[in-house]
Design a protein around this motif. Sequence first.
Motif, PDB file in Angstrom:
ATOM      1  N   PRO A  55      15.077  48.538  35.590  1.00 31.87           N
ATOM      2  CA  PRO A  55      13.846  48.067  36.227  1.00 31.87           C
ATOM      3  C   PRO A  55      12.810  47.653  35.173  1.00 31.87           C
ATOM      4  O   PRO A  55      12.862  48.111  34.032  1.00 31.87           O
ATOM      5  CB  PRO A  55      13.326  49.307  36.982  1.00 31.87           C
ATOM      6  N   GLN A  92      12.930  66.103  38.004  1.00 29.64           N
ATOM      7  CA  GLN A  92      11.995  65.539  38.976  1.00 29.64           C
ATOM      8  C   GLN A  92      10.566  66.041  38.808  1.00 29.64           C
ATOM      9  O   GLN A  92       9.695  65.764  39.623  1.00 29.64           O
ATOM     10  CB  GLN A  92      12.439  65.823  40.435  1.00 29.64           C
ATOM     11  N   ARG A  93      10.308  66.806  37.737  1.00 30.15           N
ATOM     12  CA  ARG A  93       8.942  67.287  37.522  1.00 30.15           C
ATOM     13  C   ARG A  93       8.042  66.111  37.165  1.00 30.15           C
ATOM     14  O   ARG A  93       8.352  65.322  36.281  1.00 30.15           O
ATOM     15  CB  ARG A  93       8.903  68.328  36.394  1.00 30.15           C
ATOM     16  N   VAL A 130       7.418  63.415  38.791  1.00 28.58           N
ATOM     17  CA  VAL A 130       7.905  62.094  39.214  1.00 28.58           C
ATOM     18  C   VAL A 130       7.270  61.730  40.565  1.00 28.58           C
ATOM     19  O   VAL A 130       7.333  62.515  41.506  1.00 28.58           O
ATOM     20  CB  VAL A 130       9.448  62.085  39.355  1.00 28.58           C
ATOM     21  N   GLU A 160       7.608  52.373  36.317  1.00 28.76           N
ATOM     22  CA  GLU A 160       8.742  51.457  36.510  1.00 28.76           C
ATOM     23  C   GLU A 160       8.684  50.826  37.892  1.00 28.76           C
ATOM     24  O   GLU A 160       8.170  51.448  38.824  1.00 28.76           O
ATOM     25  CB  GLU A 160      10.072  52.226  36.457  1.00 28.76           C
ATOM     26  N   THR A 183      13.112  50.750  42.517  1.00 29.52           N
ATOM     27  CA  THR A 183      14.311  50.010  42.925  1.00 29.52           C
ATOM     28  C   THR A 183      14.916  50.686  44.138  1.00 29.52           C
ATOM     29  O   THR A 183      15.297  51.855  44.076  1.00 29.52           O
ATOM     30  CB  THR A 183      15.350  49.986  41.787  1.00 29.52           C
ATOM     31  N   GLU A 242      21.628  55.507  45.000  1.00 28.66           N
ATOM     32  CA  GLU A 242      21.669  56.090  43.654  1.00 28.66           C
ATOM     33  C   GLU A 242      23.056  56.652  43.379  1.00 28.66           C
ATOM     34  O   GLU A 242      23.690  57.233  44.257  1.00 28.66           O
ATOM     35  CB  GLU A 242      20.617  57.188  43.512  1.00 28.66           C
ATOM     36  N   ARG A 285      24.651  59.770  44.938  1.00 31.88           N
ATOM     37  CA  ARG A 285      23.671  60.855  44.891  1.00 31.88           C
ATOM     38  C   ARG A 285      22.651  60.544  45.991  1.00 31.88           C
ATOM     39  O   ARG A 285      21.804  59.668  45.821  1.00 31.88           O
ATOM     40  CB  ARG A 285      22.994  60.877  43.523  1.00 31.88           C
ATOM     41  N   ARG A 336      19.563  61.175  48.654  1.00 29.39           N
ATOM     42  CA  ARG A 336      18.235  61.775  48.477  1.00 29.39           C
ATOM     43  C   ARG A 336      17.506  61.865  49.806  1.00 29.39           C
ATOM     44  O   ARG A 336      17.694  61.010  50.675  1.00 29.39           O
ATOM     45  CB  ARG A 336      17.409  60.915  47.520  1.00 29.39           C
ATOM     46  N   PHE A 374      11.812  62.306  47.236  1.00 24.83           N
ATOM     47  CA  PHE A 374      12.688  61.121  47.176  1.00 24.83           C
ATOM     48  C   PHE A 374      13.578  61.079  45.943  1.00 24.83           C
ATOM     49  O   PHE A 374      14.566  60.367  45.922  1.00 24.83           O
ATOM     50  CB  PHE A 374      11.844  59.836  47.237  1.00 24.83           C
ATOM     51  N   GLY A 375      13.209  61.869  44.896  1.00 23.69           N
ATOM     52  CA  GLY A 375      14.021  61.811  43.674  1.00 23.69           C
ATOM     53  C   GLY A 375      15.050  62.926  43.573  1.00 23.69           C
ATOM     54  O   GLY A 375      15.849  62.950  42.646  1.00 23.69           O
ATOM     55  N   GLN A 393      22.591  57.633  35.219  1.00 28.02           N
ATOM     56  CA  GLN A 393      22.137  57.587  36.607  1.00 28.02           C
ATOM     57  C   GLN A 393      21.796  56.139  36.943  1.00 28.02           C
ATOM     58  O   GLN A 393      21.064  55.508  36.196  1.00 28.02           O
ATOM     59  CB  GLN A 393      20.921  58.517  36.761  1.00 28.02           C
ATOM     60  N   ILE A 422      21.156  52.861  40.057  1.00 32.46           N
ATOM     61  CA  ILE A 422      20.851  52.517  41.454  1.00 32.46           C
ATOM     62  C   ILE A 422      21.485  51.164  41.746  1.00 32.46           C
ATOM     63  O   ILE A 422      21.299  50.198  40.989  1.00 32.46           O
ATOM     64  CB  ILE A 422      19.329  52.474  41.726  1.00 32.46           C
ATOM     65  N   VAL A 439      18.782  54.106  35.846  1.00 30.77           N
ATOM     66  CA  VAL A 439      17.594  54.961  36.002  1.00 30.77           C
ATOM     67  C   VAL A 439      17.332  55.693  34.694  1.00 30.77           C
ATOM     68  O   VAL A 439      16.249  55.642  34.131  1.00 30.77           O
ATOM     69  CB  VAL A 439      17.771  55.980  37.152  1.00 30.77           C
ATOM     70  N   GLU A 440      18.322  56.390  34.203  1.00 30.06           N
ATOM     71  CA  GLU A 440      18.239  57.052  32.898  1.00 30.06           C
ATOM     72  C   GLU A 440      19.644  57.502  32.507  1.00 30.06           C
ATOM     73  O   GLU A 440      20.572  57.454  33.318  1.00 30.06           O
ATOM     74  CB  GLU A 440      17.271  58.246  32.920  1.00 30.06           C
TER      75      GLU A 440
HETATM   76  N1  LIG Z   1      12.776  52.977  39.016  1.00 33.01           N
HETATM   77  C1  LIG Z   1      13.159  53.780  40.012  1.00 33.01           C
HETATM   78  N2  LIG Z   1      13.365  53.299  41.267  1.00 33.01           N
HETATM   79  C2  LIG Z   1      13.729  54.120  42.270  1.00 33.01           C
HETATM   80  N3  LIG Z   1      13.906  55.445  42.148  1.00 33.01           N
HETATM   81  C3  LIG Z   1      13.727  55.992  40.930  1.00 33.01           C
HETATM   82  C4  LIG Z   1      13.351  55.205  39.798  1.00 33.01           C
HETATM   83  N4  LIG Z   1      13.226  56.010  38.750  1.00 33.01           N
HETATM   84  C5  LIG Z   1      13.514  57.250  39.175  1.00 33.01           C
HETATM   85  N5  LIG Z   1      13.816  57.246  40.490  1.00 33.01           N
HETATM   86  C6  LIG Z   1      14.204  58.420  41.290  1.00 33.01           C
HETATM   87  O1  LIG Z   1      13.605  59.571  40.725  1.00 33.01           O
HETATM   88  C7  LIG Z   1      14.609  60.454  40.194  1.00 33.01           C
HETATM   89  C8  LIG Z   1      14.110  61.091  38.916  1.00 33.01           C
HETATM   90  O2  LIG Z   1      13.939  60.129  37.927  1.00 33.01           O
HETATM   91  P1  LIG Z   1      14.587  60.315  36.491  1.00 33.01           P
HETATM   92  O3  LIG Z   1      14.203  59.152  35.678  1.00 33.01           O
HETATM   93  O4  LIG Z   1      16.042  60.570  36.635  1.00 33.01           O
HETATM   94  O5  LIG Z   1      13.811  61.611  35.969  1.00 33.01           O
HETATM   95  P2  LIG Z   1      14.275  63.128  35.694  1.00 33.01           P
HETATM   96  O6  LIG Z   1      14.267  63.216  34.217  1.00 33.01           O
HETATM   97  O7  LIG Z   1      13.225  63.969  36.349  1.00 33.01           O
HETATM   98  O8  LIG Z   1      15.650  63.306  36.264  1.00 33.01           O
HETATM   99  C9  LIG Z   1      15.829  59.586  40.039  1.00 33.01           C
HETATM  100  O9  LIG Z   1      17.029  60.342  40.071  1.00 33.01           O
HETATM  101  C10 LIG Z   1      15.696  58.620  41.206  1.00 33.01           C
HETATM  102  O10 LIG Z   1      16.126  59.237  42.419  1.00 33.01           O
END
Ligand SMILES: Nc1ncnc2c1ncn2[C@@H]1O[C@H](COP(=O)(O)OP(=O)(O)O)[C@@H](O)[C@H]1O
Length: 402
Positions: free
Chosen positions: A118, A150-151, A153, A181, A184, A188, A208, A210, A216-217, A257, A259, A269-270
Amino acid sequence: MKTVLFVGAGRHQRRAILQARERGLRVVGVDRNPDAPGLADSDVAEAVDFTDVDAVSEVARRHAVDGALTVSADRAVPVVAAVTERLGLPSIGTACAHLLTHKIAMRRTLAYAGVSQPEFAAVRDRREGRAALATVGLPAVLKPADSGGQRGVFRLDSYDDLDAHLHVALAESRSGEAIVEAFTDGLEMNGIVIARDGDAALLTLSDRLRPPGIGFGVGWIHVYPASIYGDQLELAERIAVQAVQALGLRNGIAFPQLIASRDGKVVVVEVAARIPGGQMADLVRHAVGVDLVEVALRQALGEEVPDEIALPRFSQPLAIRFLTAQPGPLPTGRVTRIGSLDPVLAGEGVVQADTYLQVGETIRPVRLDGDRRGYVIAVADTNVQALARAEAAAQLLEVNVE
Ligand SMILES: Nc1ncnc2c1ncn2[C@@H]1O[C@H](COP(=O)(O)OP(=O)(O)O)[C@@H](O)[C@H]1O
Ligand SMILES: [Mg+2]
């Protein structure tokens, strides 16, 4: 006898510590909390704050460890890298660990390599936050640059949401930075990639799922195999491996991870550089017969990881249902009684289940990974059937609240 250092010895590490000992290794465990469950099971327990690299290095030296690792704790990844690099032990290196734990550094590196992701911008204050939103647009996601689980976020649907949440996201970051970001929309997925001598191979790709709303994360259901197919599946498989390679992980377990959006695209995502928490190691074991802890131990000790250990042995559809509050299977409120797990374990197709619920705790609506209070894993001939079985079995745990 070889000695291995576990950085972090909490609930998620405990099983891996026991496995290391069963395998004949001597385990040194460090955790800030002297009552950490994994410390009691270590041969040597040291109550040390693992964010203190000097202190952990001193422990590692004193006990002449042959390697170090962590399981599930993202914050321990840079520490393991720093300690092993310092002691000349097998290491992913501090530079690589940084790219795999700092979301801004990660995004920049993926951008250089042209990996699909993204739009993003780095944010240290409100002014930069507004500029970032102008660049990436709404809806957006705000996260600390270096945190996890998810802390901090948040989904942002307006500039007011940014003002409301920015201080929390910044406070969760040790470097006082956040990332914004483009949100998106889509499905996931989690990948598990094993890199051996620079060669990265995808082991599993799973959905995964949600919950709606503030959580939502949070991943509350995992389904293997992933439900995308055809060109998009191939694209996802390629991007998962490409992301790991772009971040320079040569030997290690990576957790990309992704999407998949409805228009056929896939974004990263990461990517984490560790065995994920949340029963992903169990998913891999039941789904393809690979033992990630064994792989991680061998890599930490610089031992060979042959194909027999690192490659899938079969492909078994399965689903993991976490025990969370409604609309998950648990009620919300203060727990007064927890029924037996036996009916859940006896459910059709159930291969594993557990709960960490305690009488007196308060079950809240899902917001963080920590709000998952147990899980059920079920297998079946198809992933759809496995999910139905896991859902049905999860309903069989009786929990009373007031
Ligand atoms: N750009 C994005 N668009 C949509 N959902 C996102 C995005 N970034 C993160 N998320 C949601 O938030 C969750 C946590 O983000 P992430 O970057 O994985 O952080 P963490 O280090 O807390 O796992 C992701 O698993 C996803 O579900
Ligand atoms: Mg994540």
